[in-house]
Motif scaffolding. Structure first.
Motif, PDB file in Angstrom:
ATOM      1  N   GLU A 118      10.505   4.974   5.547  1.00 28.95           N
ATOM      2  CA  GLU A 118      10.735   3.829   4.660  1.00 28.95           C
ATOM      3  C   GLU A 118      10.245   4.066   3.229  1.00 28.95           C
ATOM      4  OE1 GLU A 118      12.512   1.234   5.023  1.00 28.95           O
ATOM      5  OE2 GLU A 118      11.920   0.266   3.156  1.00 28.95           O
ATOM      6  N   ALA A 119       8.974   4.457   3.082  1.00 29.76           N
ATOM      7  CA  ALA A 119       8.422   4.610   1.727  1.00 29.76           C
ATOM      8  C   ALA A 119       9.068   5.772   0.956  1.00 29.76           C
ATOM      9  CB  ALA A 119       6.908   4.753   1.779  1.00 29.76           C
TER      10      ALA A 119
ATOM     11  N   ALA B  47       0.835  -1.205   0.000  1.00 32.42           N
ATOM     12  CA  ALA B  47       0.000   0.000   0.000  1.00 32.42           C
ATOM     13  C   ALA B  47       0.869   1.254   0.000  1.00 32.42           C
ATOM     14  CB  ALA B  47      -0.922   0.004   1.207  1.00 32.42           C
ATOM     15  N   LEU B  48       2.072   1.154   0.551  1.00 34.88           N
ATOM     16  CA  LEU B  48       2.972   2.306   0.582  1.00 34.88           C
ATOM     17  C   LEU B  48       3.756   2.444  -0.724  1.00 34.88           C
ATOM     18  CD1 LEU B  48       4.370   2.031   4.204  1.00 34.88           C
ATOM     19  CD2 LEU B  48       3.091   3.956   3.283  1.00 34.88           C
ATOM     20  N   GLY B  49       3.538   1.513  -1.640  1.00 34.78           N
ATOM     21  CA  GLY B  49       4.211   1.603  -2.931  1.00 34.78           C
ATOM     22  C   GLY B  49       5.674   1.197  -2.885  1.00 34.78           C
ATOM     23  N   ILE B  50       6.075   0.448  -1.845  1.00 28.62           N
ATOM     24  CA  ILE B  50       7.472   0.020  -1.743  1.00 28.62           C
ATOM     25  C   ILE B  50       7.719  -1.069  -2.793  1.00 28.62           C
ATOM     26  CG2 ILE B  50       9.169  -1.083  -0.228  1.00 28.62           C
ATOM     27  CD1 ILE B  50       7.621   0.206   2.110  1.00 28.62           C
ATOM     28  N   PRO B  51       8.770  -0.921  -3.617  1.00 26.62           N
ATOM     29  CA  PRO B  51       9.029  -1.910  -4.673  1.00 26.62           C
ATOM     30  C   PRO B  51       9.261  -3.316  -4.114  1.00 26.62           C
ATOM     31  CG  PRO B  51      10.377   0.039  -4.996  1.00 26.62           C
ATOM     32  CD  PRO B  51       9.735   0.182  -3.656  1.00 26.62           C
TER      33      PRO B  51
ATOM     34  N   ARG C 113      -0.238   3.732  -6.816  1.00 25.13           N
ATOM     35  CA  ARG C 113      -0.697   3.477  -5.463  1.00 25.13           C
ATOM     36  C   ARG C 113      -0.216   4.548  -4.488  1.00 25.13           C
ATOM     37  NH1 ARG C 113       0.419  -2.552  -4.287  1.00 25.13           N
ATOM     38  NH2 ARG C 113      -1.577  -3.239  -5.095  1.00 25.13           N
ATOM     39  N   THR C 114       0.930   5.151  -4.802  1.00 19.37           N
ATOM     40  CA  THR C 114       1.476   6.134  -3.863  1.00 19.37           C
ATOM     41  C   THR C 114       0.601   7.376  -3.781  1.00 19.37           C
ATOM     42  OG1 THR C 114       2.841   7.040  -5.600  1.00 19.37           O
ATOM     43  CG2 THR C 114       3.850   5.390  -4.179  1.00 19.37           C
TER      44      THR C 114
ATOM     45  N   GLU D  15      11.627   5.203  11.502  1.00 18.13           N
ATOM     46  CA  GLU D  15      12.012   4.370  10.360  1.00 18.13           C
ATOM     47  C   GLU D  15      10.796   3.895   9.578  1.00 18.13           C
ATOM     48  OE1 GLU D  15      16.142   2.480  12.190  1.00 18.13           O
ATOM     49  OE2 GLU D  15      14.228   1.500  12.555  1.00 18.13           O
TER      50      GLU D  15
ATOM     51  N   LEU E 281      11.985   6.929   1.210  1.00 16.08           N
ATOM     52  CA  LEU E 281      13.355   6.534   0.857  1.00 16.08           C
ATOM     53  C   LEU E 281      13.337   5.455  -0.215  1.00 16.08           C
ATOM     54  CD1 LEU E 281      15.288   6.418   4.255  1.00 16.08           C
ATOM     55  CD2 LEU E 281      15.314   8.185   2.499  1.00 16.08           C
ATOM     56  N   ALA E 282      12.430   4.471  -0.053  1.00 12.85           N
ATOM     57  CA  ALA E 282      12.361   3.373  -1.018  1.00 12.85           C
ATOM     58  C   ALA E 282      12.034   3.899  -2.407  1.00 12.85           C
ATOM     59  CB  ALA E 282      11.316   2.350  -0.583  1.00 12.85           C
ATOM     60  N   LEU E 283      11.184   4.926  -2.462  1.00 16.79           N
ATOM     61  CA  LEU E 283      10.771   5.470  -3.749  1.00 16.79           C
ATOM     62  C   LEU E 283      11.677   6.599  -4.206  1.00 16.79           C
ATOM     63  CD1 LEU E 283       7.005   5.424  -2.878  1.00 16.79           C
ATOM     64  CD2 LEU E 283       8.124   3.972  -4.560  1.00 16.79           C
TER      65      LEU E 283
ATOM     66  N   LEU F 254       2.518   0.296  -8.391  1.00 15.16           N
ATOM     67  CA  LEU F 254       3.068   0.904  -7.178  1.00 15.16           C
ATOM     68  C   LEU F 254       3.106   2.414  -7.305  1.00 15.16           C
ATOM     69  CD1 LEU F 254       5.991  -1.513  -6.331  1.00 15.16           C
ATOM     70  CD2 LEU F 254       3.804  -1.322  -5.191  1.00 15.16           C
TER      71      LEU F 254
ATOM     72  N   MET G 243      -3.051   4.421   2.958  1.00 13.71           N
ATOM     73  CA  MET G 243      -4.026   3.541   3.606  1.00 13.71           C
ATOM     74  C   MET G 243      -3.663   3.318   5.063  1.00 13.71           C
ATOM     75  SD  MET G 243      -5.856   0.234   2.198  1.00 13.71           S
ATOM     76  CE  MET G 243      -7.145  -0.562   3.121  1.00 13.71           C
TER      77      MET G 243
ATOM     78  N   LEU H 229       3.822  10.171   2.074  1.00 17.50           N
ATOM     79  CA  LEU H 229       3.914  10.254   0.611  1.00 17.50           C
ATOM     80  C   LEU H 229       2.991  11.337   0.050  1.00 17.50           C
ATOM     81  CD1 LEU H 229       4.080   6.462  -0.298  1.00 17.50           C
ATOM     82  CD2 LEU H 229       5.919   8.123  -0.388  1.00 17.50           C
TER      83      LEU H 229
ATOM     84  N   ARG I 150       2.690   7.624   8.787  1.00 19.59           N
ATOM     85  CA  ARG I 150       3.372   6.877   7.734  1.00 19.59           C
ATOM     86  C   ARG I 150       2.620   7.022   6.409  1.00 19.59           C
ATOM     87  NH1 ARG I 150       4.042   0.387   8.147  1.00 19.59           N
ATOM     88  NH2 ARG I 150       1.781   0.493   7.950  1.00 19.59           N
ATOM     89  N   ALA I 151       1.279   6.960   6.488  1.00 14.50           N
ATOM     90  CA  ALA I 151       0.479   7.085   5.263  1.00 14.50           C
ATOM     91  C   ALA I 151       0.587   8.496   4.690  1.00 14.50           C
ATOM     92  CB  ALA I 151      -0.972   6.735   5.552  1.00 14.50           C
TER      93      ALA I 151
ATOM     94  N   GLU J 267       3.851  -4.281 -12.244  1.00 17.78           N
ATOM     95  CA  GLU J 267       3.968  -4.082 -10.798  1.00 17.78           C
ATOM     96  C   GLU J 267       4.480  -2.678 -10.473  1.00 17.78           C
ATOM     97  OE1 GLU J 267       3.355  -6.207  -8.335  1.00 17.78           O
ATOM     98  OE2 GLU J 267       4.412  -5.278  -6.662  1.00 17.78           O
TER      99      GLU J 267
ATOM    100  N   ARG K  82      12.552  -4.539  -2.449  1.00 17.75           N
ATOM    101  CA  ARG K  82      12.797  -3.894  -1.162  1.00 17.75           C
ATOM    102  C   ARG K  82      11.817  -4.412  -0.110  1.00 17.75           C
ATOM    103  NH1 ARG K  82      15.597   1.345   0.465  1.00 17.75           N
ATOM    104  NH2 ARG K  82      14.624   1.832   2.442  1.00 17.75           N
TER     105      ARG K  82
END
Lengths: 325, 259
Positions: free
Chosen positions: B119-120, A199-203, B95-96, B115, B122-124, B92, B100, B172, B168-169, B88, A206
């Motif tokens: 996380e999100a 849901a957070l769009g993390i690939p 979805r960002t 953290e 940084l991941a993106l 994603l 949720m 983004l 956290r939600a 995929e 990862r």
């Protein structure tokens, strides 16, 4: 009758003359525990006594060979087999575990069949087959698929040395078992975690490396260390193809000098030392991965020892006052 | 659909249906959410309200119909008169735009509150580490947990965990924020602190879709209340209309059981 028996709560509630809080407490004596403890101490003492007095153990011989060049070289071989086969085993195992969890029925069945095959064939047989692969395929080469036209070709006997056969057998076997351990660990992670990450769009990669595997690690690690320790001692099976690892070397030596027990002891002690090192490593790795799952991390043995010593020290300091009084 | 909207966060759900093992959970649901609108979805358990919410960010695929956010289809791409399933990566990406918040919080237990939030982004690769940290601390402050950045989820109460999950939600900066029964797993005395945070988000321009059983809260914050039963929208309207004078007997029955 009941009225004459004073109980703690009624006594204090009715303002009894005795304040129970000031009375000394007599601890329960655990007689059975004392007796069983004495038995255990006796058995251990007997064992130690025999270890020291029985000349058959040949401690001087053990000491003479413990650090001998041949033994140390065998130890090096045992270690490299463990590290190489363990590393390959866990990498291949991880891939197999992910294949088993994949939605593709083809990948899934392939991984299932791989695991089924390598868990079915005894390790000893596998190693002998790899070592004798030349009987099946005299040469191995790269060429046009499904034909015998090779671009490059080599003799199997030269390609699959004893070391290669040992690594192949151990690592493929290890991969099959690791795959199931890793898969079990991944399955133990709550599905909501994957959902939240998605849901957070993390690939995807990862999600696996950062969210799923660190959580799966908690259940993977105790089993993984079991496997590595098993593998370490399992390398002794390689002696059947005369590869000079720890156990084979000690066999060679005792066949020459007839000192069977002392040389077996040399091997056993080394296995025990390595297992101890791995067990200590396991404690710290588990402690690392328990971040967040316990409110407080378990103390390390060093911390425990320090706490115990300071407790005893404080008691010592208290002691003289009691003597004075 | 090129209705270039001044404000993003327009959600269109059209004829969505979904079945599990032959049982229809959603049958032809259509619903349009305006940017910045606060919509509460009510309904008995098993009515399909959570499933509907989950189709909005493609956690649930649909059997029929479609969902679009600001004119972009969720999960598919419209080209040459066909719908292509998105890869995929693209799923994603879209979805960002939708955040949720789950009933069970679903915080990552091995990561601290801070953290979890960084996380999100940084991941993106949306932010560098320092900026992400700054953002996360600001968000924690906003949900009243400025002093809990280093705490692990298990060291926090349920209400605090859910507030971290909201932060956290928000990290983004989604156009749409979905709440799936955000207070149902909480002790009664912790419900208020989470509702307070959600209340503050209402009217800030993010479209909020809230599945809840807190009728009083729904009446207070919603622009619109939607009542779902057996996979269809039975009625919708302002809180006064739906909660004050429901037209359907089943809505009245439901309100009678939860009020």
């Amino acid at each position: 009758m009941t009225q004459t028996q004073p109980r703690a709560d009624t006594a204090s509630a009715s303002g009894s003359a005795v304040d129970f809080g000031t009375l000394p407490v007599v601890r329960t004596r655990h007689w059975i525990r004392w007796i069983l403890g004495a038995v255990v101490v006796f058995v251990v003492a007997q064992l130690v006594w025999s270890l020291v007095t029985n000349a058959g153990y040949g401690w001087p011989t053990v000491a003479r060979y413990f650090f001998s060049d041949a033994i140390l070289r065998g130890l090096g071989m045992t270690l490299s087999l463990t590290v190489v086969a363990g590393a390959i085993g866990f990498v291949v195992g991880s891939v197999l575990a992910l294949m088993r969890l994949s939605k593709s029925p083809l990948l899934n069945s392939f991984a299932w069949a791989f695991i089924w095959f390598f868990r079915s064939v005894p390790l000893l047989v596998q190693i002998l087959v790899w070592f004798n692969l030349g009987y099946l395929y005299p040469t191995i080469g790269l060429g046009v698929p499904f034909t015998t036209d090779y671009f490059v070709e080599a003799e199997t006997v030269t390609l699959v040395s004893a070391f290669a056969a040992a690594v192949l057998g151990l690592s493929l076997n290890q991969a099959a078992y690791s795959a199931e351990i890793i898969r079990g660990g991944i399955l133990s992670v709550d599905a909501g975690q994957l959902e939240a990450a998605a849901a957070l769009g993390i690939p995807q990669h990862r999600r696996i490396t950062r969210i799923i595997l660190p959580q799966a690690a908690r259940s993977i690690i105790p089993n993984a260390f079991n496997e590595i320790i098993g593998l370490l001692k399992g390398t002794s099976i390689i002696s059947v193809i005369a590869l000079a690892e720890l156990f084979y070397v000690s066999q060679v030596i005792y066949n020459r000098n007839q000192q069977v027990i002392p040389l077996l002891l040399v091997a056993v002690l080394w296995y025990m030392i390595l297992t101890t090192v791995l067990s200590i490593a396991q404690f710290y790795v588990e402690r690392y991965y328990s971040r967040g799952s316990a409110r407080v991390l378990p103390p390390t043995p060093v911390q425990k020892a320090r706490a115990w010593i300071s407790l005893q020290w404080n008691r010592l300091e208290d002691e003289p006052k009691k003597v004075d009084a | 659909m090129t209705t270039t909207l001044a404000r993003p966060g327009h959600v269109e759900i059209r004829d969505v249906s979904k079945s599990y093992n032959g049982v229809e959970v959603l049958s032809g649901v259509s619903l349009t959410l305006e940017p910045g609108e606060v919509v509460t979805i009510l309904g008995p358990s098993g009515s399909g309200k959570s499933t509907l919410l989950r189709t909005i960010n493609h956690l649930e695929t649909v059997d029929g119909g479609w969902v679009a956010i600001d004119g972009e289809l969720i999960g598919y791409e419209h080209r040459h008169g066909r719908l292509y399933e998105l890869t995929e990566r693209k799923v994603l990406g879209r979805r960002t735009q939708v955040g949720m918040v789950f009933q069970g919080f679903n915080l990552f237990p091995h990561l601290t509150a801070l953290e979890n939030i960084v996380e999100a982004p940084l991941a993106l690769k949306r932010l560098n580490r320092a900026d992400a940290r700054q953002l996360a601390l600001g968000l924690l402050e906003k949900v009243g947990l400025g002093d809990k950045a280093g705490a692990y989820p298990r060291q926090l109460s349920g209400g605090q965990q859910q507030r971290v999950a909201i932060a956290r939600a928000l990290a983004l900066q989604p156009k749409v924020l979905l709440f799936d029964e955000p207070t149902s797993a909480l002790d009664p005395e912790l419900v208020g602190e989470v509702l307070d945070v959600i209340r503050e988000l209402a009217g800030l321009g993010t479209t909020l879709v809230i599945v809840t059983h807190e009728i009083g809260f729904a009446r207070e914050v919603s622009d619109r209340v939607v009542f779902i039963d057996r996979g269809v929208i039975l009625e919708q309207g302002t809180p006064a209309e739906v909660l004050g004078s429901p037209r359907h007997q089943r809505t009245r029955d439901f309100l009678g059981t939860v009020l």
